[in-house]
Design a protein around this motif. Structure first.
Motif, PDB file in Angstrom:
ATOM      1  N   UNK A  91      80.021  84.272  58.298  1.00  0.00           N
ATOM      2  CA  UNK A  91      79.608  83.230  59.225  1.00  0.00           C
ATOM      3  C   UNK A  91      78.100  83.049  59.178  1.00  0.00           C
ATOM      4  N   UNK A  92      77.476  81.964  59.555  1.00  0.00           N
ATOM      5  CA  UNK A  92      75.929  81.706  59.629  1.00  0.00           C
ATOM      6  C   UNK A  92      75.684  81.071  61.044  1.00  0.00           C
ATOM      7  N   UNK A  99      70.560  84.360  58.450  1.00  0.00           N
ATOM      8  CA  UNK A  99      71.471  84.693  59.355  1.00  0.00           C
ATOM      9  C   UNK A  99      72.877  84.814  58.976  1.00  0.00           C
ATOM     10  N   UNK A 100      73.376  85.440  58.024  1.00  0.00           N
ATOM     11  CA  UNK A 100      74.721  85.538  57.490  1.00  0.00           C
ATOM     12  C   UNK A 100      75.147  87.001  58.178  1.00  0.00           C
ATOM     13  N   UNK A 101      76.369  86.628  58.479  1.00  0.00           N
ATOM     14  CA  UNK A 101      77.294  87.931  59.203  1.00  0.00           C
ATOM     15  C   UNK A 101      78.592  88.123  58.326  1.00  0.00           C
ATOM     16  N   UNK A 102      78.651  89.330  57.915  1.00  0.00           N
ATOM     17  CA  UNK A 102      79.921  89.627  56.989  1.00  0.00           C
ATOM     18  C   UNK A 102      81.030  90.258  57.674  1.00  0.00           C
TER      19      UNK A 102
ATOM     20  N   UNK B  43      82.886  96.916  54.112  1.00  0.00           N
ATOM     21  CA  UNK B  43      82.081  95.648  54.111  1.00  0.00           C
ATOM     22  C   UNK B  43      80.621  95.919  53.625  1.00  0.00           C
ATOM     23  N   UNK B  44      79.992  94.677  53.823  1.00  0.00           N
ATOM     24  CA  UNK B  44      78.633  94.444  53.164  1.00  0.00           C
ATOM     25  C   UNK B  44      77.620  94.711  54.421  1.00  0.00           C
ATOM     26  N   UNK B  45      76.584  95.554  54.016  1.00  0.00           N
ATOM     27  CA  UNK B  45      75.664  95.961  55.171  1.00  0.00           C
ATOM     28  C   UNK B  45      74.275  95.347  54.560  1.00  0.00           C
ATOM     29  N   UNK B  46      73.711  94.305  55.287  1.00  0.00           N
ATOM     30  CA  UNK B  46      72.489  93.823  55.070  1.00  0.00           C
ATOM     31  C   UNK B  46      71.346  94.683  55.216  1.00  0.00           C
ATOM     32  N   UNK B  47      70.479  94.831  54.139  1.00  0.00           N
ATOM     33  CA  UNK B  47      69.355  95.657  54.341  1.00  0.00           C
ATOM     34  C   UNK B  47      68.134  95.000  54.412  1.00  0.00           C
TER      35      UNK B  47
END
Lengths: 112, 111
Positions: A91-92, A99-102, B43-47
């Motif tokens: 989601x953005x 600002x993307x959240x997975x 899941x994916x962790x934004x770095x």
């Protein structure tokens, strides 16, 4: 911070069955994205949703942007073996691309 | 059309060694660029993310760093790797609107 919940966490289905999975959040999102990831590869974008209530199809896949803007659904019709993989929602929050959240993903297994 | 490349595809490094992973994007200009890490089965962790040359934002404290020396080049580095740095590293780009596209990933194993 913002979190996305995906359910189910994993699912086993028979080939030919339809699949439904969803993504929920306590936050309101402006955009919903659905990805599929095969083992050892990067996620591939399946469907992008930009408006509340929007229903979009891509072949056998259909996704919807929830009316409350806090959830989204992905349906796969007539599953085939190559549908196996992990499905992620994202989601953005704002109008900026950063600002993307997975979500944690739904692992799909298709039994022949 | 746009394409995104990552290399190397796989890497095995000893603890304490340096790291440099590279990501390049073709066919677009001024993309937003991202580094994610994915632990096995997770899941994916934004770095890190970058909205322009020399502009880097870090999402989590760690012993990794990122740099963007050119518009379409994004580098992930470490001076000394830890065991916990093992994982699948994904670079992604965004045109700055409402989509994000991922590279093929780099599998890093720290021994």
């Amino acid at each position: 911070g913002q979190q996305l919940n995906q359910s189910p966490q994993s699912m086993f289905i028979q080939e030919g069955e339809d699949v439904s999975m969803n993504c929920t959040s306590s936050s309101i999102f402006n955009t919903w994205l659905w990805y599929k990831q095969d083992p050892g590869e990067g996620p591939v974008l399946l469907i992008a949703l930009y408006k509340a209530g929007e229903l979009t199809s891509n072949g056998r896949l259909t996704a919807q942007f929830g009316i409350t803007r806090k959830d989204s659904f992905l349906n796969i019709s007539a599953s085939i073996p190559s549908d196996v993989g992990i499905y992620f929602c994202a989601g953005q929050l704002g109008n900026y691309g950063q600002n993307f959240v997975f979500g944690p993903g739904t692992r799909l297994s298709v039994l022949p | 059309s746009q394409t995104i490349h990552q290399w190397p595809a796989t890497l095995v490094q000893p603890v304490g060694s340096p790291l440099s992973l590279e990501c390049t994007v073709e066919g677009t200009s001024n993309p937003n660029l991202y580094w994610y890490r994915q632990a096995a089965g997770r899941g994916l962790q934004l770095l890190f993310y970058s909205v322009g040359i020399g502009q880097i934002s870090s999402e989590v404290p760690q012993n990794l760093s990122a740099s963007r020396p050119q518009d379409r080049q994004f580098i992930l580095s470490s001076k000394k790797l830890l065991l916990s740095d093992s994982g699948f590293y994904l670079c992604a780009w965004s045109p700055g609107t409402d989509t994000q596209y991922f590279g093929p990933g780099t599998r890093l194993t720290v021994l």
